[in-house]
Scaffold this motif. Structure first.
Motif, mmCIF file in Angstrom:
data_model
loop_
_atom_site.group_PDB
_atom_site.id
_atom_site.type_symbol
_atom_site.label_atom_id
_atom_site.label_comp_id
_atom_site.label_asym_id
_atom_site.label_seq_id
_atom_site.Cartn_x
_atom_site.Cartn_y
_atom_site.Cartn_z
ATOM 1 N N ASP A 151 93.939 20.249 108.138
ATOM 2 C CA ASP A 151 94.266 21.660 108.114
ATOM 3 C C ASP A 151 93.062 22.550 108.376
ATOM 4 O O ASP A 151 93.166 23.762 108.362
ATOM 5 C CB ASP A 151 94.913 22.047 106.786
ATOM 6 C CG ASP A 151 93.981 21.817 105.594
ATOM 7 O OD1 ASP A 151 92.934 21.186 105.795
ATOM 8 O OD2 ASP A 151 94.328 22.269 104.488
ATOM 9 N N GLU A 152 91.906 21.984 108.633
ATOM 10 C CA GLU A 152 90.716 22.785 108.893
ATOM 11 C C GLU A 152 90.256 22.669 110.347
ATOM 12 O O GLU A 152 89.211 23.195 110.702
ATOM 13 C CB GLU A 152 89.575 22.360 107.962
ATOM 14 C CG GLU A 152 89.821 22.721 106.506
ATOM 15 C CD GLU A 152 88.618 22.420 105.634
ATOM 16 O OE1 GLU A 152 87.715 21.693 106.103
ATOM 17 O OE2 GLU A 152 88.582 22.884 104.484
ATOM 18 N N GLN A 153 91.035 22.008 111.187
ATOM 19 C CA GLN A 153 90.578 21.743 112.544
ATOM 20 C C GLN A 153 91.156 22.692 113.577
ATOM 21 O O GLN A 153 91.085 22.424 114.771
ATOM 22 C CB GLN A 153 90.897 20.294 112.922
ATOM 23 C CG GLN A 153 90.204 19.280 112.022
ATOM 24 C CD GLN A 153 88.714 19.557 111.884
ATOM 25 O OE1 GLN A 153 87.982 19.526 112.866
ATOM 26 N NE2 GLN A 153 88.253 19.827 110.684
ATOM 27 N N THR A 154 91.711 23.818 113.136
ATOM 28 C CA THR A 154 92.158 24.858 114.049
ATOM 29 C C THR A 154 91.352 26.113 113.777
ATOM 30 O O THR A 154 91.327 26.614 112.648
ATOM 31 C CB THR A 154 93.655 25.164 113.861
ATOM 32 O OG1 THR A 154 94.423 23.996 114.195
ATOM 33 C CG2 THR A 154 94.097 26.303 114.757
ATOM 34 N N LEU A 155 90.672 26.607 114.794
ATOM 35 C CA LEU A 155 89.891 27.835 114.676
ATOM 36 C C LEU A 155 90.727 28.993 115.193
ATOM 37 O O LEU A 155 91.223 28.964 116.321
ATOM 38 C CB LEU A 155 88.600 27.710 115.483
ATOM 39 C CG LEU A 155 87.650 28.912 115.383
ATOM 40 C CD1 LEU A 155 86.987 28.959 114.005
ATOM 41 C CD2 LEU A 155 86.588 28.856 116.485
ATOM 42 N N ARG A 156 90.862 30.014 114.384
ATOM 43 C CA ARG A 156 91.697 31.177 114.740
ATOM 44 C C ARG A 156 90.774 32.325 115.171
ATOM 45 O O ARG A 156 90.011 32.839 114.369
ATOM 46 C CB ARG A 156 92.556 31.582 113.550
ATOM 47 C CG ARG A 156 93.463 30.445 113.060
ATOM 48 C CD ARG A 156 93.988 30.705 111.663
ATOM 49 N NE ARG A 156 92.903 30.883 110.703
ATOM 50 C CZ ARG A 156 93.064 31.435 109.491
ATOM 51 N NH1 ARG A 156 94.254 31.834 109.090
ATOM 52 N NH2 ARG A 156 92.011 31.570 108.689
ATOM 53 N N VAL A 157 90.870 32.705 116.443
ATOM 54 C CA VAL A 157 89.966 33.686 117.046
ATOM 55 C C VAL A 157 90.742 34.964 117.378
ATOM 56 O O VAL A 157 91.813 34.913 117.978
ATOM 57 C CB VAL A 157 89.324 33.124 118.326
ATOM 58 C CG1 VAL A 157 88.441 34.169 118.989
ATOM 59 C CG2 VAL A 157 88.516 31.858 118.014
ATOM 60 N N LEU A 158 90.174 36.093 116.986
ATOM 61 C CA LEU A 158 90.734 37.410 117.317
ATOM 62 C C LEU A 158 89.736 38.099 118.239
ATOM 63 O O LEU A 158 88.590 38.358 117.843
ATOM 64 C CB LEU A 158 90.952 38.220 116.038
ATOM 65 C CG LEU A 158 91.595 39.608 116.173
ATOM 66 C CD1 LEU A 158 93.019 39.495 116.719
ATOM 67 C CD2 LEU A 158 91.590 40.341 114.827
ATOM 68 N N ALA A 159 90.148 38.389 119.491
ATOM 69 C CA ALA A 159 89.154 38.860 120.469
ATOM 70 C C ALA A 159 89.807 39.737 121.525
ATOM 71 O O ALA A 159 91.026 39.906 121.572
ATOM 72 C CB ALA A 159 88.477 37.664 121.134
ATOM 73 N N TRP A 160 88.940 40.285 122.383
ATOM 74 C CA TRP A 160 89.366 41.125 123.495
ATOM 75 C C TRP A 160 89.599 40.274 124.742
ATOM 76 O O TRP A 160 89.026 39.199 124.869
ATOM 77 C CB TRP A 160 88.279 42.166 123.784
ATOM 78 C CG TRP A 160 88.050 43.104 122.636
ATOM 79 C CD1 TRP A 160 87.274 42.875 121.544
ATOM 80 C CD2 TRP A 160 88.622 44.393 122.468
ATOM 81 N NE1 TRP A 160 87.319 43.955 120.701
ATOM 82 C CE2 TRP A 160 88.144 44.907 121.239
ATOM 83 C CE3 TRP A 160 89.492 45.184 123.233
ATOM 84 C CZ2 TRP A 160 88.493 46.158 120.764
ATOM 85 C CZ3 TRP A 160 89.845 46.434 122.759
ATOM 86 C CH2 TRP A 160 89.347 46.915 121.540
ATOM 87 N N PRO A 161 90.436 40.762 125.662
ATOM 88 C CA PRO A 161 90.649 40.023 126.913
ATOM 89 C C PRO A 161 89.332 39.741 127.618
ATOM 90 O O PRO A 161 88.457 40.603 127.710
ATOM 91 C CB PRO A 161 91.535 40.976 127.736
ATOM 92 C CG PRO A 161 92.260 41.792 126.708
ATOM 93 C CD PRO A 161 91.280 41.983 125.586
ATOM 94 N N GLY A 162 89.189 38.505 128.116
ATOM 95 C CA GLY A 162 87.981 38.111 128.826
ATOM 96 C C GLY A 162 86.926 37.494 127.948
ATOM 97 O O GLY A 162 85.984 36.887 128.448
ATOM 98 N N TYR A 163 87.068 37.619 126.617
ATOM 99 C CA TYR A 163 86.056 37.085 125.717
ATOM 100 C C TYR A 163 86.282 35.614 125.396
ATOM 101 O O TYR A 163 85.351 34.937 124.949
ATOM 102 C CB TYR A 163 86.042 37.871 124.394
ATOM 103 C CG TYR A 163 85.428 39.249 124.492
ATOM 104 C CD1 TYR A 163 85.302 39.906 125.715
ATOM 105 C CD2 TYR A 163 84.971 39.910 123.362
ATOM 106 C CE1 TYR A 163 84.751 41.165 125.799
ATOM 107 C CE2 TYR A 163 84.415 41.180 123.433
ATOM 108 C CZ TYR A 163 84.318 41.806 124.656
ATOM 109 O OH TYR A 163 83.769 43.059 124.731
ATOM 110 N N ALA A 164 87.495 35.140 125.572
ATOM 111 C CA ALA A 164 87.808 33.748 125.253
ATOM 112 C C ALA A 164 88.801 33.220 126.284
ATOM 113 O O ALA A 164 89.948 32.914 125.968
ATOM 114 C CB ALA A 164 88.375 33.634 123.831
ATOM 115 N N VAL B 34 93.872 31.675 120.017
ATOM 116 C CA VAL B 34 93.275 32.969 120.365
ATOM 117 C C VAL B 34 94.353 34.050 120.331
ATOM 118 O O VAL B 34 95.413 33.901 120.942
ATOM 119 C CB VAL B 34 92.626 32.929 121.757
ATOM 120 C CG1 VAL B 34 92.033 34.299 122.101
ATOM 121 C CG2 VAL B 34 91.542 31.857 121.813
ATOM 122 N N THR B 35 94.070 35.143 119.631
ATOM 123 C CA THR B 35 94.917 36.332 119.622
ATOM 124 C C THR B 35 94.142 37.454 120.291
ATOM 125 O O THR B 35 93.016 37.766 119.889
ATOM 126 C CB THR B 35 95.293 36.747 118.184
ATOM 127 O OG1 THR B 35 95.995 35.679 117.560
ATOM 128 C CG2 THR B 35 96.164 37.991 118.192
#
Length: 345
Positions: A23-36, A54-55
């Protein structure tokens, strides 16, 4: 002969030495378009054998609403400008960072490693964000319609360009621009000055073709409507888009200065795996990854100077404003064509 482990390897060794928990192997990223972008994310997933969700957000308002849901517990690492970082830190939504644990910070230009001189990265003596990408918000102009580059931000109000000016649909930045154009503080508008600044924005609304939201929208409007002048909220990203489309445009920092944003990576208080979040930040500061952002989006990164128009002494880094709510309420009235009660005669 002894072997010294390269600094960039240390976060990886630290991460791989930890017990594996599903349950710790998913990284949840909140970012702007083009950053990820998908290939950047895929490279991280493959190298570290993890999954990344990625959100994407398109405005500070949406970013703030996402971060305040569940007290920041829905994301591990976020990209936000320095003013927003300060807000999140004040709200207890971020974790303090240890830059020495993110080895690639040593690759950054010296001015992005001097945290004491970067507004709002340090809050109450603690570092809450690592600079990633930045841009000034200058003026883009059609070279065919200007014999000389515009010198002042007041060009946006020039009657001869009525109907051929594009501005960004936002409350905070527009109040800051209006205050700046009147010689005032862009981030601290006194109560007695709001009527005059609001009148300036009403005049801007009358002069512009429209207020855009996305850079792609602005590029299309510029092309179709023979626009003369554009306030570049997305900065050099918009300059690149227009030039890639074959439009002959110039870019200037007005004499009053240009608002400028510095987006950073920060770790949410609710991060399930802060170590993995540090590894993500370190990965994003690798030259190959940071340079991809610059090549694709035209935005300067923190590892090298921009190719055109290096750092200016007229940059005004975004700061928290005196009253977000008041600016938003007044702007909604102004942009809709309704005269705010505050400025009624």
């Amino acid at each position: 002969m002894s072997y010294r482990c390269p600094l960039w390897v240390m976060p990886l060794i630290f991460f791989l030495s930890l017990p594996v928990q599903a349950d710790e192997q998913t990284l949840r990223v909140l970012a702007w378009p083009g950053y990820a972008d998908s290939d950047v994310v895929a490279g991280f997933e493959k190298r570290f054998n993890v999954k990344v969700e990625v959100t994407m957000v398109g405005s500070d308002e949406v970013l703030r609403s996402k971060m305040t849901e569940n007290q920041g517990g829905n994301f591990d690492v976020i990209a936000a400008n320095t003013a927003e970082v300060h807000y999140y830190a004040d709200q207890g939504l971020l974790q303090p960072l240890r830059p020495e644990r993110i080895a690639n910070t040593s690759r950054q230009l010296p001015r992005f490693r001097d945290y004491s001189r970067i507004p709002d990265v340090v809050v109450d003596g603690r570092i809450y964000a690592i600079p990633y990408v930045w841009s000034d918000m200058g003026l883009i102009y059609d070279r065919k319609q200007f014999s000389q580059p515009p010198e002042s931000i007041t060009s946006m109000w020039d009657p001869k360009f009525r109907g051929s000016v594009l501005a960004f649909n936002t409350s905070n930045h527009n109040f800051s621009l209006a205050s700046l154009s009147l010689g005032g503080d862009p981030f601290r508008i006194e109560a007695a000055d709001f009527p005059r600044v609001s009148e300036q924005l009403i005049a801007l609304r009358r002069n512009v073709l429209t207020f855009y939201s996305l850079p792609e929208e602005a590029a299309e409007l510029f092309r179709r409507h023979n626009v003369a002048l554009l306030f570049a909220n997305y900065g050099r990203q918009q300059l690149k888009q227009l030039r890639d489309a074959g439009i002959d445009v110039g870019y200037v920092i007005p004499r009053e200065g240009a608002l400028a944003w510095l987006d950073c990576w920060a770790i949410s208080r609710g991060a399930r795996d802060p170590v993995l979040a540090n590894v993500w930040i370190n990965y994003m500061l690798e030259p190959g990854v940071s340079n991809l952002l610059t090549e694709r989006q035209g935005l300067p990164n923190t590892l090298q100077e921009p190719n055109e128009g290096g750092p200016s002494n007229r940059l005004i880094w975004l700061r928290p404003v005196e009253d977000d709510k008041r600016r938003t309420e007044l702007w909604q009235r102004i942009v809709s064509g309704e005269r705010p009660p505050l400025v009624q005669q």
